[in-house]
Scaffold this active site. Structure first.
Site, mmCIF file in Angstrom:
data_model
loop_
_atom_site.group_PDB
_atom_site.id
_atom_site.type_symbol
_atom_site.label_atom_id
_atom_site.label_comp_id
_atom_site.label_asym_id
_atom_site.label_seq_id
_atom_site.Cartn_x
_atom_site.Cartn_y
_atom_site.Cartn_z
ATOM 1 N N GLU A 178 15.827 -14.735 3.135
ATOM 2 C CA GLU A 178 15.390 -13.407 2.683
ATOM 3 C C GLU A 178 13.864 -13.283 2.680
ATOM 4 O O GLU A 178 13.323 -12.188 2.625
ATOM 5 C CB GLU A 178 15.959 -13.101 1.287
ATOM 6 C CG GLU A 178 15.489 -14.015 0.156
ATOM 7 C CD GLU A 178 16.252 -15.335 0.074
ATOM 8 O OE1 GLU A 178 16.884 -15.749 1.068
ATOM 9 O OE2 GLU A 178 16.203 -15.956 -1.011
ATOM 10 N N CYS A 283 9.845 -29.785 7.214
ATOM 11 C CA CYS A 283 10.668 -30.865 6.651
ATOM 12 C C CYS A 283 10.300 -32.196 7.276
ATOM 13 O O CYS A 283 10.692 -33.239 6.780
ATOM 14 C CB CYS A 283 12.141 -30.564 6.847
ATOM 15 S SG CYS A 283 12.598 -30.586 8.561
ATOM 16 N N GLU A 384 9.159 -33.673 -3.566
ATOM 17 C CA GLU A 384 8.794 -32.942 -2.348
ATOM 18 C C GLU A 384 7.745 -31.889 -2.722
ATOM 19 O O GLU A 384 7.980 -31.045 -3.597
ATOM 20 C CB GLU A 384 10.021 -32.243 -1.740
ATOM 21 C CG GLU A 384 9.660 -31.475 -0.478
ATOM 22 C CD GLU A 384 10.841 -30.799 0.216
ATOM 23 O OE1 GLU A 384 11.747 -30.295 -0.476
ATOM 24 O OE2 GLU A 384 10.842 -30.757 1.459
HETATM 25 P P1 NAD Z 1 16.054 -22.833 0.017
HETATM 26 O O1 NAD Z 1 17.018 -23.932 -0.236
HETATM 27 O O2 NAD Z 1 15.414 -22.175 -1.139
HETATM 28 O O3 NAD Z 1 16.749 -21.645 0.862
HETATM 29 C C1 NAD Z 1 17.470 -21.901 2.043
HETATM 30 C C2 NAD Z 1 18.572 -20.858 2.198
HETATM 31 O O4 NAD Z 1 19.488 -20.970 1.110
HETATM 32 C C3 NAD Z 1 18.061 -19.429 2.198
HETATM 33 O O5 NAD Z 1 18.739 -18.700 3.194
HETATM 34 C C4 NAD Z 1 18.399 -18.918 0.798
HETATM 35 O O6 NAD Z 1 18.714 -17.556 0.767
HETATM 36 C C5 NAD Z 1 19.608 -19.754 0.406
HETATM 37 N N1 NAD Z 1 19.632 -20.070 -1.036
HETATM 38 C C6 NAD Z 1 18.566 -20.281 -1.846
HETATM 39 N N2 NAD Z 1 18.968 -20.605 -3.091
HETATM 40 C C7 NAD Z 1 20.319 -20.618 -3.054
HETATM 41 C C8 NAD Z 1 21.322 -20.888 -4.035
HETATM 42 N N3 NAD Z 1 21.007 -21.220 -5.290
HETATM 43 N N4 NAD Z 1 22.605 -20.818 -3.656
HETATM 44 C C9 NAD Z 1 22.946 -20.486 -2.395
HETATM 45 N N5 NAD Z 1 22.038 -20.219 -1.426
HETATM 46 C C10 NAD Z 1 20.744 -20.287 -1.746
HETATM 47 O O7 NAD Z 1 14.958 -23.433 1.031
HETATM 48 P P2 NAD Z 1 13.600 -22.759 1.513
HETATM 49 O O8 NAD Z 1 12.641 -22.729 0.387
HETATM 50 O O9 NAD Z 1 13.887 -21.528 2.267
HETATM 51 O O10 NAD Z 1 13.128 -23.865 2.592
HETATM 52 C C11 NAD Z 1 12.384 -25.011 2.257
HETATM 53 C C12 NAD Z 1 13.262 -26.227 2.102
HETATM 54 O O11 NAD Z 1 14.019 -26.442 3.302
HETATM 55 C C13 NAD Z 1 12.448 -27.495 1.904
HETATM 56 O O12 NAD Z 1 13.065 -28.271 0.911
HETATM 57 C C14 NAD Z 1 12.520 -28.191 3.261
HETATM 58 O O13 NAD Z 1 12.363 -29.585 3.222
HETATM 59 C C15 NAD Z 1 13.898 -27.805 3.706
HETATM 60 N N6 NAD Z 1 14.055 -27.902 5.146
HETATM 61 C C16 NAD Z 1 14.784 -28.944 5.634
HETATM 62 C C17 NAD Z 1 14.931 -29.113 6.994
HETATM 63 C C18 NAD Z 1 15.716 -30.261 7.548
HETATM 64 O O14 NAD Z 1 15.967 -30.292 8.742
HETATM 65 N N7 NAD Z 1 16.125 -31.221 6.732
HETATM 66 C C19 NAD Z 1 14.341 -28.186 7.878
HETATM 67 C C20 NAD Z 1 13.610 -27.120 7.340
HETATM 68 C C21 NAD Z 1 13.467 -26.993 5.965
#
Ligand code: NAD
Length: 491
Positions: A178, A283, A384
């Protein structure tokens, strides 16, 4: 202000939810659009599932050679529109121009690899596995699938999944972050030009409630998730409990070791790019740098020199090598973590907390920070940060450094810089992480390889990209056949 539409059943339609949140340019806080949010988005998920089910039944009967033709078209549309897409990525996520083009390139490479699906999804046959009996294994699509993605790669991450899902005969519903939904809007304008059944590829906006509707919906057979570890763990446990196939990539805290026999100048430049590229919001960003026997401070001084000259600013401007972090809350979280590290005993060799970018007074800017002597027994070393902060620690031997690497909760990436083959080999063999770099700062697997990840960085079995993606999006069926002459009809 425009409220973004969903793309369902091949059409741009209004969300059922009237609740919205703002999509904000992190460089200047300009509100770019409003994105649907809240529990009523569950109605949109249901609508997308129903049209996806019908579309997938038709699509699964289309020969695979024909299915991949739409990917060739998508790849060339990407090429034509890459500048427009890159600008949107920079404006909503803060990346520099080069970083935005870089992620589009990675997305496109996944489309190219998925064009190999006619070979990659081939099954196996053994004739006469027993007397007069043949056995074969074929791969069939799962049906309707979904992917839920994070803010930090608005275009690329969806493409770890989408091209493979449709090439293997599935439908896919995309739930973008979002915080950065505009990039996918641009990309869906391209998807809208493809010759595919209406509903095969759809997009539903929203947040947690939308994700919960995906997790609950009986039509959805598989979920690909990328985001933070707590959410990845939640998606994996709830999704699998509901009988779905799930791959869930989580957060990271990536250690990099630099041995005294490494090329210091080259290594420190590469490491700085890894730590501060994408403002540390990657990440696979290096986070903890472990020097080994660096009493003469060669590594530390070289790191300091290369890092201090990096320029922060609006990502589309020339000469900028680091954009803002995604939100004001993120900036506060990162500055709080820097303060925590200092409270726990670290010294700030460079402190990027007070950064002003002329003309962008409200941006979420930070400059590179280097924290030295971070306490190994406290909180920061295991947390992190997901921001432009390097934690610098020193050790006495490669064994001690590898033990440190393996003591972490995450296992996304670990890297070693060395001039010694035996040390490289030892590290490759002993380090507990899914992606290993030797003299590489961002060990990001190319599209041919699985985007790996171990421990709290990944929940599931099959990863995104390449052959793993083909396996993830197909179910194997084994057929055993007997055709004795005496049972066969005579002409
Ligand atoms: P996030 O977990 O906050 O959000 C990711 C997705 O999950 C979004 O689409 C969001 O709408 C949804 N979401 C958020 N909270 C939720 C909940 N409580 N219940 C259900 N859905 C929910 O992550 P972010 O802040 O968008 O991205 C950063 C994180 O992603 C960092 O921790 C990073 O390390 C990780 N990441 C990991 C990789 C990998 O390949 N391992 C790649 C990119 C990013």
């Amino acid at each position: 202000m425009e409220v973004l539409k969903n793309y369902i059943n091949g059409e741009w339609i209004k969300s059922s939810s009237t609740e919205t949140i703002d999509v904000v340019n992190p460089a200047n806080q300009e509100v770019l659009a409003k994105v649907p949010f809240g529990s009523a988005t569950a109605i949109d998920v249901n609508h997308a599932c129903e049209s996806a089910l019908t579309a997938q039944k038709e699509w699964s009967k289309v020969p695979v050679m024909k299915r991949v033709q739409v990917l060739y078209k998508l790849k060339s549309l990407f090429e034509i529109h890459k500048e427009d897409i890159a600008k949107v990525i920079t404006d909503e996520s803060g990346k520099t121009k080069d970083e935005s083009f870089g992620e589009i390139q990675r997305a496109r490479e996944n489309i190219e690899v998925a064009c190999g699906t006619p070979i990659l999804m081939a099954g196996d046959v053994i004739e006469d596995i027993a007397t007069g009996i043949d056995e074969m294994m074929i791969r069939q699509p799962l049906g309707v699938t979904a992917c839920i993605t994070p803010f930090n790669f608005p275009s690329m991450i969806v493409f770890w999944f989408l091209p493979y899902a449709i090439a293997t005969g599935n439908a896919i519903i995309v739930k973008p972050s979002e915080k950065v939904p505009l990039t996918m809007i641009k990309i869906f304008e391209l998807i809208n030009q493809l010759d595919i059944p209406k509903g095969l590829v759809s997009m539903v906006h929203g947040g947690k409630e939308t994700v919960d509707a995906v997790l609950e919906h009986p039509i959805i057979k598989a979920i690909s998730f990328v985001g933070s570890t707590p959410v990845a763990r939640y998606i994996y446990s709830k999704g699998t409990a509901n009988g779905k196939r799930v791959q869930a990539q989580g957060g990271a805290k990536n250690p990099v070791i630099i041995l005294p026999d490494a090329d210091i100048e080259m290594s420190t430049k590469i490491i700085a790019d890894s730590v501060y590229g994408c403002a540390g919001q990657r990440c696979l960003a290096a986070s903890t740098i472990v020097t080994v026997n660096d009493e003469k401070r060669k590594v530390k001084d070289a790191l300091y020199e290369t890092v201090k000259s990096r320029t922060t600013g609006y990502g589309w401007n020339e000469g900028v090598n680091m954009g803002p972090v995604i939100t004001a809350e993120s900036k506060t979280r990162i500055t709080d973590l820097i303060a925590l590290g200092i409270d726990e005993g670290a010294t700030a060799l460079l402190d990027g907390r007070n950064t002003n970018v002329p003309g962008f007074d409200n941006g979420n800017f930070l400059s590179p920070t280097i924290l030295e002597n971070v306490n190994l027994n406290k909180k920061l070393i295991k947390t992190e940060i997901f921001g432009p902060v390097m934690s610098l620690i020193s050790m006495k031997s490669i064994e001690e450094a590898i033990a440190f690497v393996n003591s972490g909760n995450y296992g996304n990436m670990a890297c070693l810089f060395t001039g010694n083959g035996a040390s490289a080999r030892k590290f490759r063999n002993e380090a507990d992480a899914g992606n290993i770099g030797i003299n590489i700062g961002v060990a990001a697997p190319m599209a041919q390889f699985p985007f790996s990840g171990w421990k709290d960085s990944f929940f599931g079995d099959l990863h995104g990209q390449g052959k793993h993606a083909i396996e993830f999006f197909t179910q194997t069926k084994v057929i055993i056949e007997r055709w004795p002459n005496i049972w066969s009809r005579k002409f």
